[in-house]
Design a protein around this motif. Structure first.
Motif, PDB file in Angstrom:
ATOM      1  N   ASP A 107       2.805  -1.406   4.333  1.00  0.00           N
ATOM      2  CA  ASP A 107       1.621  -1.117   4.519  1.00  0.00           C
ATOM      3  C   ASP A 107       0.851   0.116   4.608  1.00  0.00           C
ATOM      4  N   GLY A 108       1.721   1.087   3.893  1.00  0.00           N
ATOM      5  CA  GLY A 108       0.892   2.515   3.971  1.00  0.00           C
ATOM      6  C   GLY A 108       1.075   3.031   5.336  1.00  0.00           C
ATOM      7  N   THR A 109       1.737   2.891   6.102  1.00  0.00           N
ATOM      8  CA  THR A 109       1.592   3.643   7.620  1.00  0.00           C
ATOM      9  C   THR A 109       3.117   4.558   7.809  1.00  0.00           C
ATOM     10  N   LYS A 151       0.851  -1.193   0.074  1.00  0.00           N
ATOM     11  CA  LYS A 151       0.048  -0.013   0.098  1.00  0.00           C
ATOM     12  C   LYS A 151       0.916   1.107   0.078  1.00  0.00           C
ATOM     13  N   GLN A 152       0.683   2.177  -0.923  1.00  0.00           N
ATOM     14  CA  GLN A 152       1.106   3.395  -0.622  1.00  0.00           C
ATOM     15  C   GLN A 152       0.922   4.193   0.229  1.00  0.00           C
ATOM     16  N   TYR A 153       2.018   5.047   0.787  1.00  0.00           N
ATOM     17  CA  TYR A 153       1.820   6.009   1.842  1.00  0.00           C
ATOM     18  C   TYR A 153       1.036   7.099   1.473  1.00  0.00           C
ATOM     19  N   PRO A 154      -0.106   7.385   2.092  1.00  0.00           N
ATOM     20  CA  PRO A 154      -0.861   8.710   1.742  1.00  0.00           C
ATOM     21  C   PRO A 154      -0.576   9.675   2.462  1.00  0.00           C
ATOM     22  N   ASP A 189       7.504   3.940  -6.539  1.00  0.00           N
ATOM     23  CA  ASP A 189       7.035   2.603  -5.779  1.00  0.00           C
ATOM     24  C   ASP A 189       6.265   1.817  -6.355  1.00  0.00           C
ATOM     25  N   GLY A 204      -0.621   9.943  -2.934  1.00  0.00           N
ATOM     26  CA  GLY A 204       0.773   9.380  -2.982  1.00  0.00           C
ATOM     27  C   GLY A 204       1.867  10.227  -3.955  1.00  0.00           C
TER      28      GLY A 204
END
Length: 289
Positions: free
Chosen positions: A244-246, A27-30, A150, A82
Motif C-alpha cells: 500500500d505504499g506506506t 502502490k509504490q512507496y514514495p 517493483d 519511486g
C-alpha cells in the motif's frame, strides 16, 4: 530505487480470483528526503561446464558467493518519488567468495553518491568515478534493462490466490544485449501470484510468487553458441513486501536454474548453473514529509 520485489517480472493479464476477500492495488512507496534503509543481499552460484573437443571431455566446476550490505539514504527526491534523484549509499560489506577464497570487492567500505538524470545514473565516491567492476554492479541495479524492480502487479486490484501472466512484458524487458540468453517466445511462460496478505499496524504486506519457464535458443557473448532444443532457464521467486505504499521494507528469495547445451566450431559445450539469491531491506529511519 529498487524495492521489496526487486527480482523479475512485470505485468500483463489478470486471471482468476479468490472470492470473499478484498482486492489490493499495489502502490509504490514514495521516498522522502532523509529516508534510510539497510539492505543485505546474497548471491550463491554453483556451476559446472563440460567441453567436448576431438573426443576429449574437460569438466570444470565453480562455486561462488557474493554478499553486499549497505545503507541507502535519500538526499533528493525529484519528479518520481519511486526513483529518487540523489542517493548516498554506504557499503558496510562487499565481498565475494570463490571456491573457498574470499575477496574484498572495491565497493567495500565506500560511500557512493548515486545521481539520476532522466533515466541515466552516475556513480561517484569522494567526487571520483568508480572503477569498472563497481560501476557495472550499480549499473545492473539502476540503469540497465533486465531488472524490473517493483513492477510486478497488474494495474487492477488482486486478491490472495489471484494469478496473472507476466510473459509478454518479461520478454520485452529481457530482450537486450546485456542479457546473454536469447529466449524463444514460443513456450515461454512467466506467472505472478499473490499468495496472501497481512496487516502489520497500518501497513498491508503481501506474499508474492513469480515463476518462469524459459526455453533458450542462443547464448550471446564473446563466443556465441547455438543451443540445442531442451536448453532452458527456470526461475522461482518468493517475496514479501509492502503493497500500500506506506513502507520501503521487504524481502525476497529466488532460485534460477540454467541448463544449456550446444556446439560451436566443432566443440560441444554443456553448462549447468544454479543461482540462489536473497534480499532483505529494513527501514533505518524515516524521511521528512
Amino acid at each position: 530505487m529498487r524495492g521489496a520485489f526487486g527480482a523479475v517480472g512485470l505485468v500483463a493479464v489478470l486471471v482468476g480470483g479468490a472470492a470473499g476477500q478484498e482486492a489490493v492495488t499495489f502502490k509504490q512507496y514514495p521516498y522522502k528526503v532523509g529516508d534510510k534503509t539497510r539492505t543485505t543481499k546474497t548471491e550463491d552460484t554453483t556451476g559446472g561446464t563440460t567441453i567436448n573437443a576431438m573426443g576429449k571431455e574437460q569438466k570444470t566446476k565453480e562455486k561462488k558467493k557474493k554478499t553486499l550490505v549497505y545503507v541507502t539514504e535519500v538526499l533528493e527526491v525529484g519528479a518520481d518519488a519511486g526513483k529518487p534523484a540523489k542517493l548516498k549509499r554506504t557499503y558496510e560489506k562487499a565481498v565475494e567468495e570463490r571456491n573457498g577464497v574470499e575477496t574484498t570487492l572495491s565497493l567495500d567500505g565506500k560511500t557512493v553518491t548515486i545521481e539520476r538524470k532522466e533515466e541515466k545514473y552516475t556513480f561517484t565516491a569522494d567526487g571520483a568515478a568508480l572503477d569498472a567492476a563497481a560501476t557495472a554492479e550499480l549499473d545492473r541495479e539502476f540503469t540497465k534493462k533486465g531488472n524490473l524492480g517493483d513492477n510486478l502487479f497488474p494495474e487492477k486490484g488482486v486478491k490472495p490466490g489471484d494469478s496473472w501472466d507476466l510473459t509478454e512484458k518479461f520478454l520485452k524487458e529481457m530482450d537486450t544485449p546485456d542479457n546473454p540468453f536469447v529466449i524463444a517466445p514460443k513456450g515461454a511462460a512467466v506467472t505472478g501470484k499473490l499468495l496472501s496478505t497481512t496487516k502489520k499496524g497500518p501497513t498491508t504486506f503481501g506474499d508474492l510468487e513469480v515463476t518462469a519457464d524459459l526455453p533458450l535458443t542462443d547464448l550471446r557473448g564473446k563466443l556465441p553458441l547455438k543451443l540445442n532444443p531442451g536448453s532452458g532457464w527456470k526461475i522461482a521467486m518468493k517475496g514479501t513486501g509492502c503493497l500500500d505504499g506506506t513502507s520501503p521494507e521487504g524481502n525476497s528469495t529466488a532460485t534460477m536454474t540454467i541448463a544449456l547445451e550446444g556446439a560451436t566450431m566443432g566443440v560441444g559445450v554443456k553448462i549447468d548453473t544454479q543461482v540462489k539469491m536473497s534480499s532483505r531491506t529494513n527501514r533505518v529511519s524515516g524521511g521528512k514529509q
